[in-house]
Design a protein around this motif. Structure first.
Motif, PDB file in Angstrom:
ATOM      1  N   PRO A 133      41.693  42.898 -41.641  1.00  0.00           N
ATOM      2  CA  PRO A 133      41.084  41.673 -42.176  1.00  0.00           C
ATOM      3  C   PRO A 133      41.907  40.429 -41.861  1.00  0.00           C
ATOM      4  O   PRO A 133      43.140  40.447 -41.834  1.00  0.00           O
ATOM      5  N   PHE A 134      41.192  39.333 -41.604  1.00  0.00           N
ATOM      6  CA  PHE A 134      41.827  38.020 -41.533  1.00  0.00           C
ATOM      7  C   PHE A 134      40.908  37.023 -42.226  1.00  0.00           C
ATOM      8  O   PHE A 134      39.698  37.239 -42.342  1.00  0.00           O
ATOM      9  N   PHE A 135      41.481  35.935 -42.681  1.00  0.00           N
ATOM     10  CA  PHE A 135      40.740  34.974 -43.497  1.00  0.00           C
ATOM     11  C   PHE A 135      40.777  33.562 -42.908  1.00  0.00           C
ATOM     12  O   PHE A 135      39.948  32.737 -43.260  1.00  0.00           O
ATOM     13  N   CYS A 136      41.702  33.325 -42.013  1.00  0.00           N
ATOM     14  CA  CYS A 136      41.852  32.007 -41.407  1.00  0.00           C
ATOM     15  C   CYS A 136      41.523  32.092 -39.920  1.00  0.00           C
ATOM     16  O   CYS A 136      40.426  31.734 -39.502  1.00  0.00           O
ATOM     17  N   THR A 137      42.453  32.581 -39.115  1.00  0.00           N
ATOM     18  CA  THR A 137      42.230  32.714 -37.679  1.00  0.00           C
ATOM     19  C   THR A 137      42.848  34.007 -37.168  1.00  0.00           C
ATOM     20  O   THR A 137      43.734  34.589 -37.794  1.00  0.00           O
ATOM     21  N   CYS A 138      42.373  34.435 -36.000  1.00  0.00           N
ATOM     22  CA  CYS A 138      43.030  35.501 -35.260  1.00  0.00           C
ATOM     23  C   CYS A 138      42.918  35.166 -33.785  1.00  0.00           C
ATOM     24  O   CYS A 138      42.185  34.246 -33.407  1.00  0.00           O
ATOM     25  N   PHE A 269      46.826  37.843 -36.527  1.00  0.00           N
ATOM     26  CA  PHE A 269      45.820  37.622 -37.567  1.00  0.00           C
ATOM     27  C   PHE A 269      46.487  36.843 -38.683  1.00  0.00           C
ATOM     28  O   PHE A 269      47.506  37.234 -39.221  1.00  0.00           O
ATOM     29  N   ASP A 270      45.954  35.663 -38.961  1.00  0.00           N
ATOM     30  CA  ASP A 270      46.536  34.745 -39.942  1.00  0.00           C
ATOM     31  C   ASP A 270      48.014  34.487 -39.674  1.00  0.00           C
ATOM     32  O   ASP A 270      48.824  34.371 -40.596  1.00  0.00           O
ATOM     33  N   GLY A 271      48.350  34.423 -38.392  1.00  0.00           N
ATOM     34  CA  GLY A 271      49.713  34.082 -37.994  1.00  0.00           C
ATOM     35  C   GLY A 271      50.658  35.247 -37.878  1.00  0.00           C
ATOM     36  O   GLY A 271      51.781  35.075 -37.390  1.00  0.00           O
ATOM     37  N   ASP A 272      50.256  36.450 -38.311  1.00  0.00           N
ATOM     38  CA  ASP A 272      51.129  37.620 -38.212  1.00  0.00           C
ATOM     39  C   ASP A 272      50.817  38.398 -36.944  1.00  0.00           C
ATOM     40  O   ASP A 272      49.638  38.651 -36.640  1.00  0.00           O
ATOM     41  N   PRO A 273      51.841  38.823 -36.194  1.00  0.00           N
ATOM     42  CA  PRO A 273      51.611  39.546 -34.946  1.00  0.00           C
ATOM     43  C   PRO A 273      51.390  41.039 -35.172  1.00  0.00           C
ATOM     44  O   PRO A 273      51.884  41.617 -36.135  1.00  0.00           O
ATOM     45  N   MET A 274      50.644  41.654 -34.244  1.00  0.00           N
ATOM     46  CA  MET A 274      50.430  43.098 -34.263  1.00  0.00           C
ATOM     47  C   MET A 274      50.088  43.545 -32.840  1.00  0.00           C
ATOM     48  O   MET A 274      49.373  42.854 -32.128  1.00  0.00           O
ATOM     49  N   MET A 275      50.587  44.690 -32.432  1.00  0.00           N
ATOM     50  CA  MET A 275      50.255  45.222 -31.119  1.00  0.00           C
ATOM     51  C   MET A 275      48.908  45.935 -31.187  1.00  0.00           C
ATOM     52  O   MET A 275      48.653  46.714 -32.109  1.00  0.00           O
ATOM     53  N   MET A 276      48.043  45.662 -30.216  1.00  0.00           N
ATOM     54  CA  MET A 276      46.747  46.330 -30.111  1.00  0.00           C
ATOM     55  C   MET A 276      46.476  46.662 -28.655  1.00  0.00           C
ATOM     56  O   MET A 276      47.187  46.213 -27.753  1.00  0.00           O
ATOM     57  N   GLY A 277      45.435  47.453 -28.418  1.00  0.00           N
ATOM     58  CA  GLY A 277      45.153  47.971 -27.093  1.00  0.00           C
ATOM     59  C   GLY A 277      44.355  47.021 -26.217  1.00  0.00           C
ATOM     60  O   GLY A 277      44.265  45.816 -26.478  1.00  0.00           O
ATOM     61  N   GLU A 278      43.737  47.577 -25.181  1.00  0.00           N
ATOM     62  CA  GLU A 278      42.989  46.786 -24.213  1.00  0.00           C
ATOM     63  C   GLU A 278      41.709  46.197 -24.808  1.00  0.00           C
ATOM     64  O   GLU A 278      41.273  45.126 -24.428  1.00  0.00           O
ATOM     65  N   TYR A 279      41.098  46.935 -25.728  1.00  0.00           N
ATOM     66  CA  TYR A 279      39.834  46.489 -26.324  1.00  0.00           C
ATOM     67  C   TYR A 279      40.078  45.984 -27.738  1.00  0.00           C
ATOM     68  O   TYR A 279      40.715  46.651 -28.553  1.00  0.00           O
TER      69      TYR A 279
END
Length: 347
Positions: A133-138, A269-279
């Motif tokens: 979930p995000f509430f502002c931007t991603c 998401f909402d300024g916090d980083p996270m690693m995700m895949g190609e899709y």
């Protein structure tokens, strides 16, 4: 009388922002309407702790859980309050305060407490990026990369974020993305792709200036490759809520967005980083979160020109350094060419 009071929980992130949490607690004790609320204050002790606390309070059906922190703390709390009868309250004291600024919740703590006392509820949309979930931007691209660098900086605050933005923008290379939007597919080479539920990153930097929190749509902003000469205009428009008018910008609205890139990498998401895949799948969920909001919202009359000018001044210093470096390198190349020419003519 006690039976008529509403239970309200305040969750404090002790490491967010730069303001003294002790002072905030003093103001809270002085100004919170004790005839209306039965308050409790809880400190988070680890990353993700606010998620657990807010989930428990929602089960207990408290009236509201108030985030005393920044967008990261708000995200943790809000994700546990979606589709419940417990409202989110915000006392902003983070680095960017994007959601609070969009909702026009005052940055002054005492005035933010007045909003809590008033207790007016609105229901807003929220988004999900690969079910987070995000509430502002991603987004993906440069802003996600900067959020990763910012998380490693050790220091908080807008100056640190600006420093990271300026330094990293000089060497970041755009990527090519394939976007599928509500069934339509397009390819873009982009510096960043931002998806806005709200209008801004924080610090009044409006990456999706037309976004609203209750229209059931994502506002997508694509920043295409640009040159050093484009930076002042982009910076000014980012703070002046007109970046969507820049020729380097493409914008559209959609309910769902699939992003395909060539390799895995960081998103934010909402300024916090996270690693995700190609899709990467981004979607909007309508009317999922109750929020305590101001009753009489006024148009922001703060000096956006000054904020933009401060930002541009910082960029100009960096750009001057770039041009000086380029000039120096060109001079060295020219000198080497002259030497080689002399050798050639002697032979």
């Amino acid at each position: 009388m006690e039976d008529n009071k509403k239970r309200i929980s305040f969750i404090i992130n002790p490491i967010s922002g730069t303001q003294s949490k002790e002072q905030i607690l003093k103001w809270l004790d002085q100004k919170l309407d004790k005839d209306k609320y039965i308050p409790e204050v809880i400190y988070t002790e680890w990353a993700g702790h606010a998620v657990e606390i807010a989930a428990q309070k929602a089960k207990e059906k408290v009236f509201a859980v108030v985030a005393i922190g920044g967008d990261g703390t708000i995200n943790e709390i809000a994700r546990s309050l979606v589709h419940t009868k417990t409202a989110l309250g915000i006392i902003p004291c983070g680095s960017g305060n994007g959601l609070a600024r969009h909702l026009q919740i005052p940055m002054e703590i005492k005035k933010a407490i007045d909003i809590i006392n008033d207790g007016l509820i609105d229901i807003i949309d929220y988004g999900k990026i690969n079910d987070v979930p995000f509430f502002c931007t991603c987004g993906v691209g440069f802003d996600a990369f900067v959020s990763l660098q910012f998380s490693k900086a050790g220091r908080r605050g807008p100056l640190t974020y600006l420093e990271k933005t300026l330094l990293e923008s000089l060497k970041y290379r755009p990527e090519t993305y394939e976007l599928e939007m509500d069934g339509n597919t397009s390819r873009y080479k982009a510096f960043l792709i931002a998806c806005g539920n709200a209008s801004q990153y924080g610090n009044n930097a409006y990456i999706a200036p037309q976004a609203t929190l209750n229209d059931g749509l994502l506002d997508v902003t694509i920043l295409e490759p640009f040159t050093v000469l484009d930076v002042p205009a982009l910076s000014f428009q980012l703070f002046n809520k007109t970046i969507d008018q820049n020729s380097r910008i493409k914008t559209f609205r959609c309910q769902t967005l699939r992003i395909h890139r060539t390799k895995q990498g960081v998103v934010h998401f909402d300024g916090d980083p996270m690693m995700m895949g190609e899709y990467i799948d981004v979607r909007i969920i309508q009317k999922g979160l109750q929020v305590i909001v101001p009753r009489n919202v006024e148009k922001d009359t703060s000096n956006v020109l000054q904020r933009a000018q401060d930002y541009i001044n910082g960029l100009k210093q960096i750009n001057d350094s770039i041009m000086e470096d380029i000039t120096h390198k060109n001079r060295k190349i020219l000198d080497r060419s002259k030497e080689q020419l002399k050798k050639f003519t002697k032979n």
